[in-house]
Scaffold this motif. Structure first.
Motif, mmCIF file in Angstrom:
data_model
loop_
_atom_site.group_PDB
_atom_site.id
_atom_site.type_symbol
_atom_site.label_atom_id
_atom_site.label_comp_id
_atom_site.label_asym_id
_atom_site.label_seq_id
_atom_site.Cartn_x
_atom_site.Cartn_y
_atom_site.Cartn_z
ATOM 1 N N LYS A 105 0.871 -1.325 0.086
ATOM 2 C CA LYS A 105 0.067 -0.136 -0.159
ATOM 3 C C LYS A 105 0.846 1.317 -0.076
ATOM 4 N N LYS A 109 1.286 3.928 -3.017
ATOM 5 C CA LYS A 109 0.957 5.662 -2.781
ATOM 6 C C LYS A 109 2.135 6.234 -3.450
ATOM 7 N N GLU A 113 2.467 9.392 -6.645
ATOM 8 C CA GLU A 113 2.745 10.671 -6.323
ATOM 9 C C GLU A 113 3.268 11.391 -7.347
#
Length: 113
Positions: A105, A109, A113
């Motif tokens: 996870k 993420k 970005e």
């Protein structure tokens, strides 16, 4: 065998985002792959330092003929890798080993970005 994987990853690293994840259980040939991929600026590496066990190779065990004393020696030394011995290859981004179950996870993420 890992050369085929390296070739695929390197050839696609400019087209797609690639993350390499490793931890202290990565040793020997796995560390060689981690080092090569960590040096590629188009591939992001995450996790924790590898095991630090790839400066010596071709480990062999020998037993003395009469008393059965066993000893282990290496027949190959990779001098350029000595700086990683017992230290390991450090990823670009160190992740908390206590939350290893959340690594995927976290990486997803970071890549978005």
């Amino acid at each position: 065998m890992y050369n085929q994987l390296l070739k695929i990853l390197k050839s696609n690293s400019k087209k797609i985002k690639i993350a390499v994840v490793y931890n202290k259980r990565c040793a020997s040939a796995c560390e060689e792959v981690a080092l090569i991929l960590t040096e590629n600026k188009n591939i992001k590496s995450f996790g924790e330092n590898t095991n630090g066990q790839f400066a010596y190779g071709f480990v062999k065990a020998y037993k003395t003929p009469n008393c059965g004393f066993s000893f282990i020696i290496t027949t190959k030394k990779y001098s350029e890798r000595l700086k990683y011995e017992y230290v390991g290859v450090q990823p670009e981004e160190i992740l908390d080993k206590e939350n290893e179950s959340d690594w995927i996870k976290i990486i997803e993420k970071k890549l978005s970005e």
